[in-house]
Design a protein around this motif. Sequence first.
Motif, PDB file in Angstrom:
ATOM      1  N   LEU A  49      -3.740   2.689  -2.832  1.00 35.45           N
ATOM      2  CA  LEU A  49      -3.226   2.037  -4.024  1.00 35.45           C
ATOM      3  C   LEU A  49      -2.085   1.093  -3.647  1.00 35.45           C
ATOM      4  O   LEU A  49      -1.185   1.462  -2.892  1.00 35.45           O
ATOM      5  CB  LEU A  49      -2.714   3.074  -5.015  1.00 35.45           C
ATOM      6  N   ILE A  50      -2.130  -0.117  -4.162  1.00 36.49           N
ATOM      7  CA  ILE A  50      -1.047  -1.076  -3.967  1.00 36.49           C
ATOM      8  C   ILE A  50      -0.096  -0.938  -5.146  1.00 36.49           C
ATOM      9  O   ILE A  50      -0.472  -1.163  -6.301  1.00 36.49           O
ATOM     10  CB  ILE A  50      -1.591  -2.504  -3.862  1.00 36.49           C
ATOM     11  N   MET A  51       1.153  -0.534  -4.849  1.00 33.91           N
ATOM     12  CA  MET A  51       2.073  -0.168  -5.919  1.00 33.91           C
ATOM     13  C   MET A  51       3.464  -0.738  -5.668  1.00 33.91           C
ATOM     14  O   MET A  51       4.040  -0.517  -4.606  1.00 33.91           O
ATOM     15  CB  MET A  51       2.164   1.359  -6.024  1.00 33.91           C
ATOM     16  N   PRO A  52       4.019  -1.434  -6.641  1.00 31.19           N
ATOM     17  CA  PRO A  52       5.411  -1.847  -6.540  1.00 31.19           C
ATOM     18  C   PRO A  52       6.356  -0.713  -6.916  1.00 31.19           C
ATOM     19  O   PRO A  52       5.992   0.201  -7.667  1.00 31.19           O
ATOM     20  CB  PRO A  52       5.514  -2.981  -7.565  1.00 31.19           C
ATOM     21  N   ILE A  53       7.560  -0.769  -6.379  1.00 31.15           N
ATOM     22  CA  ILE A  53       8.675   0.056  -6.828  1.00 31.15           C
ATOM     23  C   ILE A  53       9.661  -0.917  -7.457  1.00 31.15           C
ATOM     24  O   ILE A  53      10.159  -1.822  -6.783  1.00 31.15           O
ATOM     25  CB  ILE A  53       9.333   0.825  -5.665  1.00 31.15           C
ATOM     26  N   PRO A  61       0.820  -1.209   0.000  1.00 23.00           N
ATOM     27  CA  PRO A  61       0.000   0.000   0.000  1.00 23.00           C
ATOM     28  C   PRO A  61       0.853   1.258   0.000  1.00 23.00           C
ATOM     29  O   PRO A  61       1.888   1.326   0.682  1.00 23.00           O
ATOM     30  CB  PRO A  61      -0.804  -0.120   1.304  1.00 23.00           C
ATOM     31  N   PHE A  62       0.423   2.249  -0.771  1.00 20.66           N
ATOM     32  CA  PHE A  62       1.225   3.463  -0.944  1.00 20.66           C
ATOM     33  C   PHE A  62       0.525   4.714  -0.432  1.00 20.66           C
ATOM     34  O   PHE A  62       1.037   5.415   0.414  1.00 20.66           O
ATOM     35  CB  PHE A  62       1.595   3.631  -2.418  1.00 20.66           C
ATOM     36  N   MET A  63      -0.656   5.011  -0.971  1.00 15.27           N
ATOM     37  CA  MET A  63      -1.344   6.266  -0.655  1.00 15.27           C
ATOM     38  C   MET A  63      -2.810   6.111  -1.016  1.00 15.27           C
ATOM     39  O   MET A  63      -3.168   5.351  -1.921  1.00 15.27           O
ATOM     40  CB  MET A  63      -0.726   7.415  -1.470  1.00 15.27           C
ATOM     41  N   SER A  64      -3.676   6.829  -0.306  1.00 16.55           N
ATOM     42  CA  SER A  64      -5.101   6.823  -0.627  1.00 16.55           C
ATOM     43  C   SER A  64      -5.313   7.189  -2.087  1.00 16.55           C
ATOM     44  O   SER A  64      -4.696   8.120  -2.616  1.00 16.55           O
ATOM     45  CB  SER A  64      -5.844   7.827   0.250  1.00 16.55           C
ATOM     46  N   VAL A  65      -6.193   6.450  -2.766  1.00 12.49           N
ATOM     47  CA  VAL A  65      -6.457   6.720  -4.170  1.00 12.49           C
ATOM     48  C   VAL A  65      -6.974   8.135  -4.369  1.00 12.49           C
ATOM     49  O   VAL A  65      -6.707   8.770  -5.397  1.00 12.49           O
ATOM     50  CB  VAL A  65      -7.447   5.677  -4.743  1.00 12.49           C
ATOM     51  N   THR A 107      -6.511  -1.394  -1.305  1.00 13.36           N
ATOM     52  CA  THR A 107      -6.821  -2.059  -0.037  1.00 13.36           C
ATOM     53  C   THR A 107      -8.291  -1.835   0.283  1.00 13.36           C
ATOM     54  O   THR A 107      -8.837  -0.755   0.049  1.00 13.36           O
ATOM     55  CB  THR A 107      -5.956  -1.496   1.094  1.00 13.36           C
ATOM     56  N   ALA A 108      -8.935  -2.849   0.809  1.00 10.17           N
ATOM     57  CA  ALA A 108     -10.380  -2.774   1.041  1.00 10.17           C
ATOM     58  C   ALA A 108     -10.744  -1.824   2.165  1.00 10.17           C
ATOM     59  O   ALA A 108     -11.804  -1.195   2.137  1.00 10.17           O
ATOM     60  CB  ALA A 108     -10.928  -4.168   1.345  1.00 10.17           C
TER      61      ALA A 108
END
Length: 290
Positions: A55-59, A20-24, A49-50
């Motif tokens: 947002l679920i984000m890879p780096i 998880p990264f940041m609120s959409v 995330t529910a």
Amino acid sequence: MSWTRIGDVEIARVLESNGPFMSVYKFFPDATEEGIASHRDWLYPNVLTADTNELIMPIQSFVLRTEHHTVLVDACVGNHKSVEWFKPWHQKTDAAFKTGLSEIGVSVADIDFVFCTHLHVDHSGWNTELKDGRWVPTFPNAKYVLSKDEVNYMEMMHTEHGDPTYAENIAPLIEAKQVELVDNDYNVDDQVWIEPTPGHTPGHMAIRIDSNSKRGVITGDLIHSPLQCHHPEWNFKFDSNKKQAAQTRRAFLERYCDCDAQVLTSHFPLPSTGRLESTNSAFVFVPDEV
């Protein structure tokens, strides 16, 4: 992602982090609850995330092996970097990136070229590493291929706004004489070249792969989430020229939809690679099978 191919070009991922990264709604200020709700059937739990709608984000980076060169595209966040606006990245120290390189059988000395789609910290961090109190190039044998417009932009962000990225990730490369400043028409060989995609930043570029009648493209940050396939008008809060970013994104989606081109995205949820299809109203990203 183990080694795969586009034509004769081998490709592998190096994953630095994922989660998880940041609120959409913070990430995409134009996003609406109604717009998000219309995609609930596929968003949860892999894209958002529910509980918190993050947002679920890879780096991640991609490594390309052409017939002649080994190329790194983007350099993740790096260690010991100054990223005060996002605490998980600030002064972090972990082995994930170099471990990831090792797992695909690549050392820092093997890299011939480093391409940065743009120079934000999460795409340029491992350009350098801290040794004996000094920033030095991480890849000792590499030529770093950087957009002139992008370097000028990041230097301005440093001098006018205090962004440390230029001082930590770019200036040391110039001092070491390992930078090739290019316009937006550069090719490393007949299989890999730059495709200009400005808007997120002035010198942003996608990386085009064309080999043995097969095509692929690495997006960088011209698009951040599969949500933007459905809503190309939703800009990231940090897009430097939002009107241009939206135009570039839509043009990219139109150019690469309904064809055989593999699209390798920087931040879409894993596996992050797939193909684009058009719909009645917009586009959809179809991930590769894993």
